[in-house]
Design a protein around this motif. Structure first.
Motif, PDB file in Angstrom:
ATOM      1  N   ASP B  12     -22.331   8.954   1.189  1.00 55.99           N
ATOM      2  CA  ASP B  12     -22.872   7.616   1.631  1.00 55.99           C
ATOM      3  C   ASP B  12     -23.638   6.832   0.282  1.00 55.99           C
ATOM      4  OD1 ASP B  12     -21.714   8.001   3.905  1.00 55.99           O
ATOM      5  OD2 ASP B  12     -23.573   7.987   5.005  1.00 55.99           O
ATOM      6  N   GLY B  13     -23.597   7.823  -0.884  1.00 54.20           N
ATOM      7  CA  GLY B  13     -24.240   7.164  -1.856  1.00 54.20           C
ATOM      8  C   GLY B  13     -25.900   6.776  -1.611  1.00 54.20           C
ATOM      9  N   LEU B  14     -26.386   7.710  -0.887  1.00 53.94           N
ATOM     10  CA  LEU B  14     -28.015   7.636  -0.613  1.00 53.94           C
ATOM     11  C   LEU B  14     -28.715   8.364  -1.428  1.00 53.94           C
ATOM     12  CD1 LEU B  14     -27.544   7.523   3.163  1.00 53.94           C
ATOM     13  CD2 LEU B  14     -28.111   5.346   1.686  1.00 53.94           C
ATOM     14  N   THR B  15     -29.780   7.996  -1.998  1.00 55.63           N
ATOM     15  CA  THR B  15     -30.982   8.747  -2.393  1.00 55.63           C
ATOM     16  C   THR B  15     -31.748   9.471  -1.405  1.00 55.63           C
ATOM     17  OG1 THR B  15     -32.808   7.128  -2.555  1.00 55.63           O
ATOM     18  CG2 THR B  15     -31.023   7.223  -4.217  1.00 55.63           C
ATOM     19  N   GLN B  16     -32.508  10.392  -1.704  1.00 56.12           N
ATOM     20  CA  GLN B  16     -33.459  11.077  -0.667  1.00 56.12           C
ATOM     21  C   GLN B  16     -34.382  10.281   0.056  1.00 56.12           C
ATOM     22  OE1 GLN B  16     -34.697  14.524  -3.087  1.00 56.12           O
ATOM     23  NE2 GLN B  16     -33.402  15.960  -1.839  1.00 56.12           N
ATOM     24  N   ALA B  17     -34.928   9.145  -0.764  1.00 52.66           N
ATOM     25  CA  ALA B  17     -35.860   8.321  -0.452  1.00 52.66           C
ATOM     26  C   ALA B  17     -35.111   7.050   0.240  1.00 52.66           C
ATOM     27  CB  ALA B  17     -36.258   7.419  -1.664  1.00 52.66           C
ATOM     28  N   ASP B  18     -33.959   6.729   0.158  1.00 56.85           N
ATOM     29  CA  ASP B  18     -33.212   6.017   1.063  1.00 56.85           C
ATOM     30  C   ASP B  18     -32.867   6.585   2.464  1.00 56.85           C
ATOM     31  OD1 ASP B  18     -32.564   4.149  -0.953  1.00 56.85           O
ATOM     32  OD2 ASP B  18     -30.736   5.047  -1.490  1.00 56.85           O
ATOM     33  N   LEU B  19     -32.458   7.879   2.458  1.00 57.50           N
ATOM     34  CA  LEU B  19     -32.284   8.481   3.676  1.00 57.50           C
ATOM     35  C   LEU B  19     -33.621   8.662   4.536  1.00 57.50           C
ATOM     36  CD1 LEU B  19     -30.229   9.972   5.887  1.00 57.50           C
ATOM     37  CD2 LEU B  19     -30.552  12.105   4.365  1.00 57.50           C
ATOM     38  N   ALA B  20     -34.753   9.037   3.826  1.00 56.00           N
ATOM     39  CA  ALA B  20     -36.081   9.153   4.276  1.00 56.00           C
ATOM     40  C   ALA B  20     -36.328   7.631   5.153  1.00 56.00           C
ATOM     41  CB  ALA B  20     -37.034   9.656   3.127  1.00 56.00           C
ATOM     42  N   ASP B  21     -36.095   6.582   4.461  1.00 54.26           N
ATOM     43  CA  ASP B  21     -36.475   5.355   5.095  1.00 54.26           C
ATOM     44  C   ASP B  21     -35.643   4.900   6.294  1.00 54.26           C
ATOM     45  OD1 ASP B  21     -38.465   4.389   3.399  1.00 54.26           O
ATOM     46  OD2 ASP B  21     -36.937   3.305   2.018  1.00 54.26           O
ATOM     47  N   LEU B  22     -34.086   5.390   6.096  1.00 53.08           N
ATOM     48  CA  LEU B  22     -33.475   5.262   7.397  1.00 53.08           C
ATOM     49  C   LEU B  22     -33.804   6.187   8.527  1.00 53.08           C
ATOM     50  CD1 LEU B  22     -29.910   5.418   5.334  1.00 53.08           C
ATOM     51  CD2 LEU B  22     -31.119   3.276   6.472  1.00 53.08           C
ATOM     52  N   LEU B  23     -34.167   7.543   8.279  1.00 60.14           N
ATOM     53  CA  LEU B  23     -34.511   8.201   9.585  1.00 60.14           C
ATOM     54  C   LEU B  23     -35.978   7.999   9.663  1.00 60.14           C
ATOM     55  CD1 LEU B  23     -32.843  11.492   7.713  1.00 60.14           C
ATOM     56  CD2 LEU B  23     -32.004   9.896   9.885  1.00 60.14           C
ATOM     57  N   ASP B  24     -36.756   7.326   9.072  1.00 61.15           N
ATOM     58  CA  ASP B  24     -38.221   7.124   9.297  1.00 61.15           C
ATOM     59  C   ASP B  24     -38.884   8.442   9.085  1.00 61.15           C
ATOM     60  OD1 ASP B  24     -40.154   5.445   9.449  1.00 61.15           O
ATOM     61  OD2 ASP B  24     -40.103   5.323  11.738  1.00 61.15           O
ATOM     62  N   VAL B  25     -38.692   9.002   8.260  1.00 60.48           N
ATOM     63  CA  VAL B  25     -39.396  10.319   7.880  1.00 60.48           C
ATOM     64  C   VAL B  25     -39.745  10.368   6.329  1.00 60.48           C
ATOM     65  CG1 VAL B  25     -38.248  11.698   9.621  1.00 60.48           C
ATOM     66  CG2 VAL B  25     -37.415  11.926   7.325  1.00 60.48           C
ATOM     67  N   SER B  26     -40.506  11.366   6.123  1.00 64.91           N
ATOM     68  CA  SER B  26     -41.011  11.553   4.530  1.00 64.91           C
ATOM     69  C   SER B  26     -39.797  12.015   3.657  1.00 64.91           C
ATOM     70  CB  SER B  26     -42.343  12.297   4.353  1.00 64.91           C
ATOM     71  OG  SER B  26     -41.977  13.704   4.803  1.00 64.91           O
ATOM     72  N   ARG B  27     -40.000  11.951   2.369  1.00 67.23           N
ATOM     73  CA  ARG B  27     -38.922  12.265   1.481  1.00 67.23           C
ATOM     74  C   ARG B  27     -39.067  13.904   1.700  1.00 67.23           C
ATOM     75  NH1 ARG B  27     -39.436  12.831  -4.219  1.00 67.23           N
ATOM     76  NH2 ARG B  27     -37.351  13.604  -4.843  1.00 67.23           N
ATOM     77  N   GLN B  28     -40.090  14.210   1.781  1.00 67.20           N
ATOM     78  CA  GLN B  28     -40.324  15.707   1.789  1.00 67.20           C
ATOM     79  C   GLN B  28     -39.620  16.562   2.983  1.00 67.20           C
ATOM     80  OE1 GLN B  28     -42.539  13.514   1.226  1.00 67.20           O
ATOM     81  NE2 GLN B  28     -44.393  14.282   0.071  1.00 67.20           N
ATOM     82  N   THR B  29     -39.748  15.426   4.045  1.00 69.69           N
ATOM     83  CA  THR B  29     -38.893  16.090   5.137  1.00 69.69           C
ATOM     84  C   THR B  29     -37.548  16.196   4.786  1.00 69.69           C
ATOM     85  OG1 THR B  29     -40.788  15.188   6.645  1.00 69.69           O
ATOM     86  CG2 THR B  29     -38.444  15.601   7.750  1.00 69.69           C
ATOM     87  N   VAL B  30     -36.884  14.911   4.429  1.00 71.32           N
ATOM     88  CA  VAL B  30     -35.669  15.077   3.946  1.00 71.32           C
ATOM     89  C   VAL B  30     -35.234  16.415   2.949  1.00 71.32           C
ATOM     90  CG1 VAL B  30     -33.718  14.023   2.552  1.00 71.32           C
ATOM     91  CG2 VAL B  30     -35.231  12.574   4.118  1.00 71.32           C
ATOM     92  N   ILE B  31     -35.934  16.584   2.105  1.00 71.96           N
ATOM     93  CA  ILE B  31     -35.915  17.746   1.381  1.00 71.96           C
ATOM     94  C   ILE B  31     -35.835  19.096   1.975  1.00 71.96           C
ATOM     95  CG2 ILE B  31     -37.094  19.158  -0.545  1.00 71.96           C
ATOM     96  CD1 ILE B  31     -37.967  16.365  -1.815  1.00 71.96           C
ATOM     97  N   ALA B  32     -36.862  19.189   3.012  1.00 70.47           N
ATOM     98  CA  ALA B  32     -36.951  20.409   3.668  1.00 70.47           C
ATOM     99  C   ALA B  32     -35.765  20.498   4.601  1.00 70.47           C
ATOM    100  CB  ALA B  32     -38.162  20.375   4.458  1.00 70.47           C
ATOM    101  N   LEU B  33     -35.256  19.585   5.219  1.00 70.05           N
ATOM    102  CA  LEU B  33     -33.931  19.466   6.210  1.00 70.05           C
ATOM    103  C   LEU B  33     -32.944  19.995   5.205  1.00 70.05           C
ATOM    104  CD1 LEU B  33     -34.667  16.036   7.949  1.00 70.05           C
ATOM    105  CD2 LEU B  33     -34.333  18.481   9.029  1.00 70.05           C
ATOM    106  N   GLU B  34     -32.677  19.366   4.352  1.00 77.64           N
ATOM    107  CA  GLU B  34     -31.410  19.551   3.245  1.00 77.64           C
ATOM    108  C   GLU B  34     -31.242  21.104   2.528  1.00 77.64           C
ATOM    109  OE1 GLU B  34     -30.272  15.319   1.366  1.00 77.64           O
ATOM    110  OE2 GLU B  34     -30.971  16.670   0.035  1.00 77.64           O
TER     111      GLU B  34
END
Lengths: 134, 65
Positions: B12-34
């Motif tokens: 989807d061409g998203l950065t981790q920060a973009d995804l964090a905003d879409l999911l309403d979580v922190s970027r650290q959470t996206v990193i831990a999920l991925e």
């Protein structure tokens, strides 16, 4: 340093920073006032009331941390709670162990150091948890 | 639990920060999920599912034993 994203998370972090700053600032002011008033009270029982002045600010710090846990995202909440669990366990073992040493002659130390011990363990706990989820 | 979040984010061409905003979580959470170091709660898993427009079982799958 990584920045936080997500509206809820950003708001929670900002609110925590504001609340923590206000309560710690209040603590510093009330502690100073308490020390001055306790000195003025001399040996009167009011000296105890004077030195209890900063306690509401400390309760405020606890409230700020609990509010952050409730308002931040699920991993941040979990990480904060795990860090506090490490702090509780490490602080309890450390203070209890020193208590045993005191029973056989280790120097008596002020209860104020208990907070320092728990704070150091909270920092250690935070580091351990960050490494785990990094 | 493993997941395809990194692959789907790239799709989807998203950065981790973009995804964090879409999911309403922190970027650290996206990193831990991925990285598979943190398994999301069901509400967050469903938000991830809606974001990537895929059912849960096409995003998350169990570790190979």
């Amino acid at each position: 340093m990584q920045t936080s994203h997500g509206t809820t998370v950003r708001k929670a972090s900002r609110r925590y920073g504001i609340r923590f700053g206000i309560t710690m600032g209040s603590y510093a002011v009330l502690l100073t006032a308490g020390i001055v008033l306790a000195q003025l009270a001399g040996s009167s029982p009011w000296r105890f009331a004077a030195m209890a002045l900063p306690v509401p600010a400390l309760v405020g710090v606890v409230w700020a941390v609990l509010a952050f846990i409730r308002e931040s995202d699920e991993l941040q909440s979990k990480s904060t709670v795990e860090g506090l669990a490490v702090a509780f366990a490490g602080g309890s073992v450390t203070t209890f162990t020193y208590g045993l040493m005191q029973a056989v002659g280790a120097p008596q130390v002020s209860w104020l150091f208990v907070w320092v011990v728990y704070a150091v363990w909270w920092i250690i706990g935070g580091g351990i948890v960050r490494r785990r989820y990094r | 639990m493993r997941n395809r979040m990194r692959e789907l984010r790239a799709r989807d061409g998203l950065t981790q920060a973009d995804l964090a905003d879409l999911l309403d979580v922190s970027r650290q959470t996206v990193i831990a999920l991925e990285s598979g170091k943190y398994d999301p709660s069901l509400p967050l898993a469903f938000r991830i599912s809606r974001t990537f427009r895929l059912p849960l079982d096409e995003i998350f799958y169990p570790d190979a034993d």
